[in-house]
Design a protein around this motif. Structure first.
Motif, PDB file in Angstrom:
ATOM      1  N   ALA A 195       0.830  -1.208   0.000  1.00 59.17           N
ATOM      2  CA  ALA A 195       0.000   0.000   0.000  1.00 59.17           C
ATOM      3  C   ALA A 195       0.859   1.250   0.000  1.00 59.17           C
ATOM      4  CB  ALA A 195      -0.927  -0.007   1.219  1.00 59.17           C
ATOM      5  N   GLU A 196       1.954   1.211   0.737  1.00 57.86           N
ATOM      6  CA  GLU A 196       2.860   2.353   0.802  1.00 57.86           C
ATOM      7  C   GLU A 196       3.464   2.638  -0.570  1.00 57.86           C
ATOM      8  OE1 GLU A 196       4.565   5.555   2.752  1.00 57.86           O
ATOM      9  OE2 GLU A 196       3.122   4.100   3.573  1.00 57.86           O
ATOM     10  N   GLY A 197       3.674   1.581  -1.373  1.00 55.70           N
ATOM     11  CA  GLY A 197       4.284   1.742  -2.693  1.00 55.70           C
ATOM     12  C   GLY A 197       3.444   2.559  -3.653  1.00 55.70           C
ATOM     13  N   ILE A 198       2.112   2.503  -3.503  1.00 52.12           N
ATOM     14  CA  ILE A 198       1.247   3.277  -4.409  1.00 52.12           C
ATOM     15  C   ILE A 198       0.586   4.459  -3.702  1.00 52.12           C
ATOM     16  CG2 ILE A 198       0.805   1.293  -5.914  1.00 52.12           C
ATOM     17  CD1 ILE A 198      -1.987   1.112  -4.649  1.00 52.12           C
ATOM     18  N   LYS A 199       1.051   4.762  -2.489  1.00 51.14           N
ATOM     19  CA  LYS A 199       0.481   5.882  -1.740  1.00 51.14           C
ATOM     20  C   LYS A 199       0.548   7.212  -2.486  1.00 51.14           C
ATOM     21  CE  LYS A 199       0.634   8.219   2.734  1.00 51.14           C
ATOM     22  NZ  LYS A 199       1.314   8.305   4.056  1.00 51.14           N
ATOM     23  N   PRO A 200       1.659   7.504  -3.220  1.00 51.38           N
ATOM     24  CA  PRO A 200       1.685   8.769  -3.972  1.00 51.38           C
ATOM     25  C   PRO A 200       0.508   8.901  -4.947  1.00 51.38           C
ATOM     26  CG  PRO A 200       3.872   7.849  -3.844  1.00 51.38           C
ATOM     27  CD  PRO A 200       2.946   6.803  -3.294  1.00 51.38           C
ATOM     28  N   PHE A 201       0.018   7.758  -5.466  1.00 52.10           N
ATOM     29  CA  PHE A 201      -1.101   7.777  -6.412  1.00 52.10           C
ATOM     30  C   PHE A 201      -2.444   7.797  -5.689  1.00 52.10           C
ATOM     31  CE2 PHE A 201      -4.258   5.478  -9.002  1.00 52.10           C
ATOM     32  CZ  PHE A 201      -4.315   6.316 -10.103  1.00 52.10           C
ATOM     33  N   THR A 202      -2.600   6.947  -4.668  1.00 48.18           N
ATOM     34  CA  THR A 202      -3.898   6.821  -4.018  1.00 48.18           C
ATOM     35  C   THR A 202      -4.201   7.933  -3.022  1.00 48.18           C
ATOM     36  OG1 THR A 202      -2.941   5.381  -2.319  1.00 48.18           O
ATOM     37  CG2 THR A 202      -3.914   4.309  -4.244  1.00 48.18           C
ATOM     38  N   THR A 203      -3.154   8.598  -2.507  1.00 42.65           N
ATOM     39  CA  THR A 203      -3.362   9.576  -1.433  1.00 42.65           C
ATOM     40  C   THR A 203      -2.842  10.976  -1.764  1.00 42.65           C
ATOM     41  OG1 THR A 203      -3.221   7.797   0.207  1.00 42.65           O
ATOM     42  CG2 THR A 203      -2.942  10.063   1.005  1.00 42.65           C
TER      43      THR A 203
END
Length: 321
Positions: free
Chosen positions: A194-202
């Motif tokens: 989840a942390e890996g795609i946090k820039p996109f999702t958050t």
């Protein structure tokens, strides 16, 4: 009502972009968001909120509160179209009354997302299972609206699309499928993933929300003037019914959860109206229902009311109890 809270909400940049869209239409500007871009952003918002809700759910323990909250959400999606149908029948025919009732029984994912942004801005926590409840409230109201039309329609001999087809369409609607699928993916993903795609999702979420609300402002501005010519009843309904639903649920939801964030999300779900899932289903199942009536009611009247005055009003009621 706390005036500072109201002012903070009305000066939220995302909301101001909505007003910019409305003003642009009134000034006859050629400002517009390409349809493909608008669709992408709406898909992104659903994906992001579903994924983050799944992550929250993964870190939560299943409790009786979650079970009762789910049942309460489904109950709202069933009861709201039933009682509003009989109010609407005072002025509209069976098809239009059923379509509008389904619209106000269902929910607006964009209003829900905007409310989550409001909660995050205020630092008010909420639980991930509310995302699942939002998705589960889409289909029941569509089914109830269609059942009401079938029950009260005088000419039952008219050919129409089988209920099975409509129910399947409601359950596999793109917005419902995406948010439930994203919820499941977020639930299954571990913290590192989840942390890996946090820039996109958050990280870019609020920027995309601002652009999307700009597009919603443009769309609302285009529909508002024509709709206001249709009479006072529809306009009053589009404001008063959300207030009744939102305030009532703001009080009642305290029985199921003590979380202020959850209660506000319940209130906004009860007060909101669908302008994506329901119109798609009604176009398929009830072509005689007038989309130029129920879409502007939800999009040009109820949506702006909820994201400007509705959220602070429902939060004020919650804080009183």
């Amino acid at each position: 009502m706390d005036l500072n809270l109201l002012i903070d909400n009305l000066t939220n940049p995302a909301l101001l972009f909505f007003f910019l869209g409305v003003v642009a239409v009134q000034l006859k500007s050629d400002l517009s968001i390409p349809e493909t871009s608008s669709k992408f952003i709406s898909l992104y918002l659903l994906l992001s909120i579903g994924f983050k809700g799944g992550q929250e759910l993964a870190h939560s323990t299943f409790t009786t509160e979650i079970l009762w909250s789910v049942l309460f959400g489904i109950f709202l999606a069933v009861i709201v179209p039933v009682y509003t149908y009989f109010i609407l029948r005072q002025k509209f025919n069976v098809e239009n009354a059923g379509a509008i009732a389904a619209t106000y029984g269902s929910v607006s994912a964009v209003t829900f997302v905007t409310t989550i942004s409001f909660l995050e801005m205020k630092g008010i926590p909420f639980n991930g299972h509310m995302v699942a409840i939002m998705a589960l409230m889409e289909a029941p109201s569509i089914i109830v609206g269609l059942l009401l039309i079938k029950i009260f329609k005088k000419n039952q001999k008219e050919s129409n699309i089988p209920m099975k087809t409509v129910i399947n369409h409601a359950l596999t609607n793109g917005s419902v499928l995406l948010i439930l699928g994203s919820l499941l993916i977020g639930f299954l993903a571990n913290d590192a993933q989840a942390e890996g795609i946090k820039p996109f999702t958050t990280d870019i979420f609020k920027g995309f929300l601002a652009v999307f609300l700009l597009d919603m402002g443009i769309t609302s501005g285009r529909k508002l003037s024509d709709f206001l010519k249709k009479g006072w009843f529809a306009t009053l309904f589009a404001i008063i019914i959300p207030i009744i639903n939102g305030v009532a649920v703001a009080f009642i939801s305290g029985v199921f959860t003590e979380s202020v964030g959850n209660r506000l999300l319940f209130a906004i779900l009860a007060a909101s109206a669908s302008y994506i899932a329901v119109p798609a289903a009604m176009k398929l199942a009830v072509p005689k229902a007038n989309p130029s009536l129920y879409i502007p009611m939800a999009l040009a009247i109820t949506f702006p009311f909820n994201i400007t005055l509705g959220m602070p009003l429902y939060l004020y009621v919650i804080n009183l109890t």
